[in-house]
Design an enzyme around this catalytic site. Structure first.
Site, mmCIF file in Angstrom:
data_model
loop_
_atom_site.group_PDB
_atom_site.id
_atom_site.type_symbol
_atom_site.label_atom_id
_atom_site.label_comp_id
_atom_site.label_asym_id
_atom_site.label_seq_id
_atom_site.Cartn_x
_atom_site.Cartn_y
_atom_site.Cartn_z
ATOM 1 N N ASP A 117 -24.690 -11.831 -13.099
ATOM 2 C CA ASP A 117 -24.129 -11.265 -11.877
ATOM 3 C C ASP A 117 -25.253 -10.908 -10.920
ATOM 4 O O ASP A 117 -26.415 -10.746 -11.330
ATOM 5 C CB ASP A 117 -23.263 -10.046 -12.189
ATOM 6 C CG ASP A 117 -24.064 -8.892 -12.771
ATOM 7 O OD1 ASP A 117 -24.911 -9.140 -13.649
ATOM 8 O OD2 ASP A 117 -23.851 -7.727 -12.349
ATOM 9 N N GLU A 181 -24.252 -6.406 -15.192
ATOM 10 C CA GLU A 181 -25.423 -5.544 -15.348
ATOM 11 C C GLU A 181 -25.704 -4.741 -14.091
ATOM 12 O O GLU A 181 -26.110 -3.570 -14.167
ATOM 13 C CB GLU A 181 -26.649 -6.401 -15.701
ATOM 14 C CG GLU A 181 -27.900 -5.602 -16.072
ATOM 15 C CD GLU A 181 -28.815 -5.294 -14.890
ATOM 16 O OE1 GLU A 181 -29.811 -4.569 -15.097
ATOM 17 O OE2 GLU A 181 -28.529 -5.775 -13.763
#
Length: 476
Positions: A117, A181
């Site tokens: 991400d 994350e």
């Protein structure tokens, strides 16, 4: 008596100078340069296509585009068919992938991890569209080019090429990737829980962290590979004061906002204590030995010059200061909703980064004492203790160091304390060898692009990332 004082001073100076003269680099084994044969074009193409998929994380989940994350999942087996056909794999959670490449033994499994991400991008401020994957003048542009789709690609492409060559690792190798994350999501914790449930304790974990950098240590011009062996603990606190409020036309001698401001000033004037943790001691030792003589005088004699170093750190702030103490950054303030109303409740928010050896409660108590005002309450909004400190003795540290030196010839490999946070902090409960190294050589300008505008990476850096992981996997 005067002569005794003079002799004592001369003796002290002699000890300091002799220690500095002997404070030289330790002998290192010569490592042959990595000679890797793989398709650099494939590595660049895959990273380019990864960037073009907008796997952007938001704390407000309604802003996320689940179709983009699904598209990333769908592309993985197309990019890495050998990995999917050879390695067992599963979605441990909606935002985490776990692969297992079986080795000759399952006794000492390793974990290579990263996140796919990315943070949002202000497209109007970019020279090239952040999700276009534009290649211009030998440089690939896009969000995730550094943080950390390049690492996801580097790990998987290295395994893909090694599988095609018939290679099998000595030990089981797990490839762990999280898709949230950037918002401290549950992707990595879910994988850690999977390991705990299976009773698997990794022999090592390697995640993002430091990089190969230049001119980050006083007196050292040689490039250095910074490997985090611990990271500080992120903690958010609020300082709150509650009063009766009232009309601003008749204020008390000290308003609640003024009292909070005074508390903030007191805390900034009385920072947390100077502390030399094991990661920082190792950093100062390895880098200090390669510094100029003047700096070697200081770093070889910290028993004498620690107070001076403490003063320098407090005055300079920044990264050097953050290495040696818990830091406090005041970031938010709230008071009245109207300019003519005394707030019945006023707060100041701060972000702390706790140094190893300190707990969240230790930090809260210290701040409470430093406010100097019994009516001000310090509360923890979120707190996480610092990670454990990983050992640098024996394998796999030696393998990691050797793979780095083979990939980037002539670099100093040094442990350090990571100031930011990564998903690897969750693995401290199941592994005592957690390392944080982003397999890239990054300039100061490139490091500033992380989470900023115009994130981009030279094509040769992409190839080096794959080369490093191939080297490291062969040694594990």
């Amino acid at each position: 008596m005067l002569w005794l004082i003079v002799l004592a001073i001369v003796a002290l100076l002699a000890v300091i100078i002799v220690r500095a003269a002997l404070f030289t680099p330790k002998e290192e084994e010569t490592v042959a340069p990595a000679q890797e044969a793989f398709s650099q074009e494939d590595a660049v193409r895959i990273l380019q296509e990864m960037i073009q998929i907008k796997t952007v994380s938001y704390r407000d989940g309604s802003l996320e585009d689940e179709r983009e994350f699904a598209r990333f999942d769908e592309m993985l087996p197309k990019w890495f068919p050998g990995v999917f056909s050879t390695c067992s794999h599963e979605k441990v959670s909606p935002r985490s992938w776990l692969f297992c490449w079986k080795g000759e033994s399952s006794d000492n499994p390793g974990v290579l991890m990263a996140h796919y991400d990315v943070v949002p991008a202000n497209e109007d401020a970019w020279e090239e569209p952040p999700f276009s994957g534009t290649i211009r003048d030998g440089v690939l542009w896009g969000r995730g080019a550094i943080d950390t789709k390049i690492t996801v690609m580097g790990v998987l492409q290295s395994v893909e090429t090694l599988i095609s060559e018939g290679f099998q690792p000595q030990n089981d190798l797990y490839l762990a990737f999280a898709g949230n994350e950037e918002i401290s999501g549950d992707g990595a914790p879910a994988i850690v829980r999977w390991f705990e449930k299976k009773g698997i304790k990794p022999a090592f974990v390697l995640d993002e962290g430091g990089a190969v950098v230049e001119k980050v240590f006083p007196g050292v011009s040689q490039p250095a590979a910074m490997v985090g062996i611990a990271e500080k603990g992120p903690t958010d606190v609020t300082l709150t004061i509650e009063t009766a409020g009232g009309h601003a036309s008749t204020p008390p001698p000290r308003t609640s906002v003024g009292r909070l401001a005074k508390a903030v000033t007191r805390i900034e004037k009385h920072p947390f204590p100077f502390t030399l943790t094991p990661p920082v001691k190792q950093l100062f030792d390895r880098m200090g030995r390669r510094s100029t003589f003047l700096y070697r005088v200081i770093f070889a004699n910290l028993w004498c010059f620690a107070p001076l170093l403490n003063l320098i750190c407090k005055l300079s702030g920044g990264e050097l200061n953050a290495l040696v103490r818990t830091t406090v950054a005041f970031t938010q303030m709230q008071g009245s909703s109207a300019s003519n109303v005394l707030p019945p409740k006023a707060t100041v928010g701060a972000n702390l980064r706790l140094i190893p050896g300190q707990t969240v409660e230790d930090a809260r108590e210290y701040l409470q004492k430093q406010t100097g005002d019994n009516d001000i309450r310090v509360d923890v909004v979120f707190g996480m203790n610092p990670s454990p400190v990983s050992t640098t003795e024996g394998a796999p540290w030696e393998h990691l160091e050797k793979a780095i030196r083979a990939t980037w010839q002539g670099v100093i490999v040094t442990p350090y304390l990571m100031l930011a946070c990564s998903d690897s902090r969750h693995y401290g409960q199941i592994c005592d060898r957690v390392y944080r190294f982003s397999a890239m050589a990054l300039t100061k300008e490139e490091r500033a692009m992380i989470h900023g505008n115009n994130e981009r990476i030279p094509l040769e850096t992409i190839a080096k990332t794959v080369t490093f992981y191939r080297q490291f996997i062969k040694m594990c």
